[in-house]
Motif scaffolding. Sequence first.
Motif, PDB file in Angstrom:
ATOM      1  N   ALA A  85      48.218  35.972  25.474  1.00 14.15           N
ATOM      2  CA  ALA A  85      48.361  34.549  25.786  1.00 14.15           C
ATOM      3  C   ALA A  85      47.932  34.277  27.223  1.00 14.15           C
ATOM      4  O   ALA A  85      47.803  33.127  27.641  1.00 14.15           O
ATOM      5  N   GLN A  86      47.704  35.347  28.000  1.00  8.82           N
ATOM      6  CA  GLN A  86      47.355  35.237  29.404  1.00  8.82           C
ATOM      7  C   GLN A  86      45.843  35.261  29.556  1.00  8.82           C
ATOM      8  O   GLN A  86      45.199  36.282  29.330  1.00  8.82           O
ATOM      9  N   GLY A  87      45.254  34.122  29.965  1.00  3.45           N
ATOM     10  CA  GLY A  87      43.813  34.067  30.144  1.00  3.45           C
ATOM     11  C   GLY A  87      43.366  34.059  31.590  1.00  3.45           C
ATOM     12  O   GLY A  87      42.178  33.941  31.875  1.00  3.45           O
ATOM     13  N   GLU A  88      44.308  34.216  32.526  1.00  2.00           N
ATOM     14  CA  GLU A  88      43.967  34.170  33.942  1.00  2.00           C
ATOM     15  C   GLU A  88      43.138  35.390  34.338  1.00  2.00           C
ATOM     16  O   GLU A  88      43.263  36.469  33.780  1.00  2.00           O
ATOM     17  N   ARG A  89      42.311  35.211  35.351  1.00  2.00           N
ATOM     18  CA  ARG A  89      41.372  36.256  35.764  1.00  2.00           C
ATOM     19  C   ARG A  89      42.036  37.586  36.099  1.00  2.00           C
ATOM     20  O   ARG A  89      41.494  38.638  35.735  1.00  2.00           O
ATOM     21  N   PRO A 137      36.746  39.385  44.194  1.00  2.18           N
ATOM     22  CA  PRO A 137      37.344  40.585  44.783  1.00  2.18           C
ATOM     23  C   PRO A 137      38.300  41.317  43.866  1.00  2.18           C
ATOM     24  O   PRO A 137      38.623  42.468  44.101  1.00  2.18           O
ATOM     25  N   GLU A 138      38.790  40.651  42.786  1.00  2.75           N
ATOM     26  CA  GLU A 138      39.793  41.294  41.953  1.00  2.75           C
ATOM     27  C   GLU A 138      39.211  42.297  40.957  1.00  2.75           C
ATOM     28  O   GLU A 138      39.924  42.871  40.159  1.00  2.75           O
ATOM     29  N   LYS A 139      37.870  42.504  40.993  1.00  3.47           N
ATOM     30  CA  LYS A 139      37.251  43.446  40.063  1.00  3.47           C
ATOM     31  C   LYS A 139      37.487  44.884  40.539  1.00  3.47           C
ATOM     32  O   LYS A 139      36.577  45.639  40.829  1.00  3.47           O
ATOM     33  N   ARG A 140      38.759  45.248  40.655  1.00  5.27           N
ATOM     34  CA  ARG A 140      39.152  46.608  41.009  1.00  5.27           C
ATOM     35  C   ARG A 140      40.472  46.910  40.318  1.00  5.27           C
ATOM     36  O   ARG A 140      41.404  46.106  40.339  1.00  5.27           O
ATOM     37  N   LYS A 183      43.206  42.781  45.386  1.00  7.49           N
ATOM     38  CA  LYS A 183      42.505  43.214  44.180  1.00  7.49           C
ATOM     39  C   LYS A 183      42.623  42.200  43.048  1.00  7.49           C
ATOM     40  O   LYS A 183      41.687  42.022  42.261  1.00  7.49           O
ATOM     41  N   LEU A 184      43.773  41.551  42.959  1.00  4.40           N
ATOM     42  CA  LEU A 184      44.017  40.606  41.872  1.00  4.40           C
ATOM     43  C   LEU A 184      43.567  39.184  42.192  1.00  4.40           C
ATOM     44  O   LEU A 184      43.593  38.314  41.332  1.00  4.40           O
ATOM     45  N   GLY A 185      43.181  38.960  43.435  1.00  2.91           N
ATOM     46  CA  GLY A 185      42.751  37.619  43.823  1.00  2.91           C
ATOM     47  C   GLY A 185      43.905  36.646  43.923  1.00  2.91           C
ATOM     48  O   GLY A 185      43.726  35.445  43.711  1.00  2.91           O
ATOM     49  N   LEU A 186      45.098  37.137  44.274  1.00  5.78           N
ATOM     50  CA  LEU A 186      46.278  36.285  44.405  1.00  5.78           C
ATOM     51  C   LEU A 186      46.520  35.976  45.872  1.00  5.78           C
ATOM     52  O   LEU A 186      46.180  36.767  46.761  1.00  5.78           O
ATOM     53  N   VAL A 187      47.135  34.824  46.137  1.00 11.83           N
ATOM     54  CA  VAL A 187      47.268  34.383  47.530  1.00 11.83           C
ATOM     55  C   VAL A 187      48.704  34.360  48.026  1.00 11.83           C
ATOM     56  O   VAL A 187      48.942  34.117  49.207  1.00 11.83           O
ATOM     57  N   SER A 188      49.673  34.603  47.154  1.00 13.38           N
ATOM     58  CA  SER A 188      51.064  34.542  47.608  1.00 13.38           C
ATOM     59  C   SER A 188      51.904  35.600  46.903  1.00 13.38           C
ATOM     60  O   SER A 188      51.544  36.087  45.823  1.00 13.38           O
TER      61      SER A 188
END
Length: 218
Positions: A85-89, A137-140, A183-188
């Motif tokens: 159900a999770q479609g986030e990058r 950048p999260e492609k790791r 790596k995940l492209g998260l900011v917080s």
Amino acid sequence: MTILKVVLADDHKMIRESLGALLSSEPDIKVVAYAGDGAEAITLAQAWKPHIVLMDVCMPVVDGIEAAMRIVKQLPQTRVIALSAQGERPFVSQMVEAGVQGYVLKDESVATLARAVRAVAAGQTWLPEPTQILSGPEKRLLSRRERLVLKELAEGKRAREVAEVMGISTKTVDTYRRRMMSKLGLVSQAELVKYAVALHGGVGTGVRGSAAPVGQSA
């Protein structure tokens, strides 16, 4: 006609049994086994050596990313399709980095899922908007130690508690946190904890709303 053997892994019994029955009604697809967590999915994949493993990303015991990575490594003839159900990058990119050949969202139809199974079994990939998903950048893939820290965060532990469990310093925990966010492209930190709880399939139901930021040792 080749019958495609499928192992279906989902932590919700009703979903996996209903979906399995619908897929098995296809003339060329047979769901041979069901798993309720990532560890069971690995065991069943080893036992059945199916053409396809349908793997929910957010799973208890062993998350879907770790389970997919192990299956891909141990069974090179078996292909893994993420079902989520999770479609986030961050979810999609980590599963792709783990080696899955397909990613199907749960709001798609069973007919679409069946097409994905056939396509991936034939050596094709089935990914949502791959040019967008795989850039950035999260492609790791997270390292094993980072994944262990992530699981502790999903259980609601503070930095000091994570450090004690893993035998590392709180400074090292904060370093892992910053690397994972990059790596995940998260900011917080809130986004990281939300990702951790979702990934581990409800493990983090004990997350404390008053928990201090991971970078602090409160």
